[in-house]
Scaffold this motif. Sequence first.
Motif, PDB file in Angstrom:
ATOM      1  N   ASP A  99       0.823  -1.213   0.000  1.00 24.70           N
ATOM      2  CA  ASP A  99       0.000   0.000   0.000  1.00 24.70           C
ATOM      3  C   ASP A  99       0.853   1.257   0.000  1.00 24.70           C
ATOM      4  N   VAL A 100       1.934   1.230   0.801  1.00 21.73           N
ATOM      5  CA  VAL A 100       2.863   2.364   0.797  1.00 21.73           C
ATOM      6  C   VAL A 100       3.498   2.506  -0.575  1.00 21.73           C
ATOM      7  N   ALA A 101       3.830   1.368  -1.189  1.00 21.58           N
ATOM      8  CA  ALA A 101       4.473   1.411  -2.496  1.00 21.58           C
ATOM      9  C   ALA A 101       3.538   1.993  -3.552  1.00 21.58           C
ATOM     10  N   ILE A 102       2.237   1.669  -3.444  1.00 19.68           N
ATOM     11  CA  ILE A 102       1.301   2.176  -4.456  1.00 19.68           C
ATOM     12  C   ILE A 102       1.171   3.689  -4.319  1.00 19.68           C
ATOM     13  N   THR A 103       1.147   4.196  -3.075  1.00 13.03           N
ATOM     14  CA  THR A 103       1.066   5.641  -2.890  1.00 13.03           C
ATOM     15  C   THR A 103       2.334   6.323  -3.373  1.00 13.03           C
ATOM     16  N   GLN A 104       3.474   5.737  -3.007  1.00 17.42           N
ATOM     17  CA  GLN A 104       4.743   6.315  -3.416  1.00 17.42           C
ATOM     18  C   GLN A 104       4.850   6.345  -4.937  1.00 17.42           C
ATOM     19  N   ALA A 105       4.365   5.290  -5.594  1.00 17.39           N
ATOM     20  CA  ALA A 105       4.451   5.234  -7.046  1.00 17.39           C
ATOM     21  C   ALA A 105       3.602   6.327  -7.677  1.00 17.39           C
ATOM     22  N   SER A 106       2.347   6.448  -7.205  1.00 16.50           N
ATOM     23  CA  SER A 106       1.463   7.398  -7.882  1.00 16.50           C
ATOM     24  C   SER A 106       1.852   8.834  -7.576  1.00 16.50           C
ATOM     25  N   ILE A 107       2.182   9.146  -6.311  1.00 15.37           N
ATOM     26  CA  ILE A 107       2.551  10.523  -5.975  1.00 15.37           C
ATOM     27  C   ILE A 107       3.946  10.848  -6.474  1.00 15.37           C
ATOM     28  N   GLY A 108       4.905   9.954  -6.166  1.00 15.65           N
ATOM     29  CA  GLY A 108       6.282  10.254  -6.502  1.00 15.65           C
ATOM     30  C   GLY A 108       6.551  10.259  -7.984  1.00 15.65           C
ATOM     31  N   ALA A 109       5.934   9.317  -8.709  1.00 11.99           N
ATOM     32  CA  ALA A 109       6.246   9.235 -10.137  1.00 11.99           C
ATOM     33  C   ALA A 109       5.561  10.338 -10.912  1.00 11.99           C
ATOM     34  N   GLY A 110       4.270  10.535 -10.673  1.00 12.34           N
ATOM     35  CA  GLY A 110       3.561  11.493 -11.512  1.00 12.34           C
ATOM     36  C   GLY A 110       3.557  12.895 -10.958  1.00 12.34           C
ATOM     37  N   LEU A 111       3.044  13.046  -9.746  1.00 11.34           N
ATOM     38  CA  LEU A 111       2.670  14.378  -9.267  1.00 11.34           C
ATOM     39  C   LEU A 111       3.871  15.231  -8.883  1.00 11.34           C
TER      40      LEU A 111
END
Lengths: 166, 115, 84, 83
Positions: free
Chosen positions: C54-66
């Motif tokens: 779950d942490v990885a999914i948040t990190q991926a979406s926020i860190g990669a895109g936003l």
Amino acid sequence: MGSRLSKFLYTALVMFLLWLLLTSSFNVQELVAGAIIAILVAAFTHERFTKKGLANLHPKRVVCMFIYFFYFFWQMIKANIDVAWRVIHPKMPINPGIVHVKTKMKSDFGKLMVANSITLTPGTLTLEVLGDDMLIHWIDVKATDVETASKMIPGVFEKCLKEFLE
Amino acid sequence: MLTIIGWIMIYIGATFLFLGALGIFRFPDVYNRLQAGTKCTTLGAFSSIVGVGLVHPAWLPKTLLIAFFILLTNPISSHALGRASYKSGVKLWEGSVIDKCKEFEECQKKEEEQE
Amino acid sequence: MSTLVLYLALAMAILMLVGAFVVVVTKDLLVAVIASAVVDLVLAILFYILQAPDVAITQASIGAGLTTAIFVVVVRKTKRFEDD
Amino acid sequence: MNWIIVLGLIALGTVLTILRTALGPTAPDRVVAVDSMTTITTALLVLLGLLMDRYIYLDISLVYAALAFIATLAIARYLEGGV
């Protein structure tokens, strides 16, 4: 151009197929929820999503799409072996340059598909699309004038793409 | 049987991913790097992801969806990068044969103030 | 198998250090943004390896895109090269 | 044995792209390296999902495949001269 109802049905069908792929379960509750969401999404977006509606599912178009996909995969594998050979060759036999070709596609989606196919096939990469003109980076230039290059790069794709897109 | 095919596809995919990275490291200018980086990594990722789906058949729909996303978004981003690097004034490699882009005004860099 | 995953996590941590070093050293702020995107990417893999999906999914979406997009807008609004 | 070869190849590829990111002479070189590193990472996440045998790990890879190219597009728009 198709009517509103056929556009709506086509969009809802595509969205429901996407839902099935995402959840990949046939539980009744999930199917009902997916159907409701697909209908809601289709009600808002069917004007922008498609122009022809259910006419996209004509058998001839579907068959042509399958032929196109197999041809495309074959070209993609050839492209990769070509580029891989150039990478591991110690002298790097590259001969790059930017050439100019003309496309026959009219619609925006057709141009997108042609440009993507060009990018993934042997040694070519679309740099810029301006109306009918495309500027292409070619890793091994064989022809520099417009007509020959247009015949060599997008020629074969356009034949089949024209069948099922326009 | 499916497991063996899946493992073969994973091997092919890993090899192509490595070759794409090697191409990015070796080629001389941005456009050639973009060629290697787009083609080899797209086929490598596609092949290894579908291979995972074949090893574990219950996962096949979702892996197909991931592979389809990669197939759709990778050429678009590489096209945007190529156009951006031409417009920002990156020169071609000196061994290049021809440059038709000079004939078009839209390709050239727009002069503007950065402040 | 678990030792293999452990070695992979070690390699990823070293790569993250390389990316962070580039962020600190460079004078070109756009390069710093790109390298911080690399750090985010590798951090998501590390979360994934340490079994926190779950942490990885948040990190991926926020860190990669936003984060990268917002930093690019900020660099655009201010200036690109750092003073000496 | 299988896993050592596959993960070793992918890790070597990641190291090469990171080196290109650190060395690359211009900014577009680095962006190209980061973009292909994103693709390699997506494949790596799916493979690790198979290694650890968890279905939920595929979701992360899906989010990555759909979202990671927004960053590339933003940087490309910046290099062109508009955001």
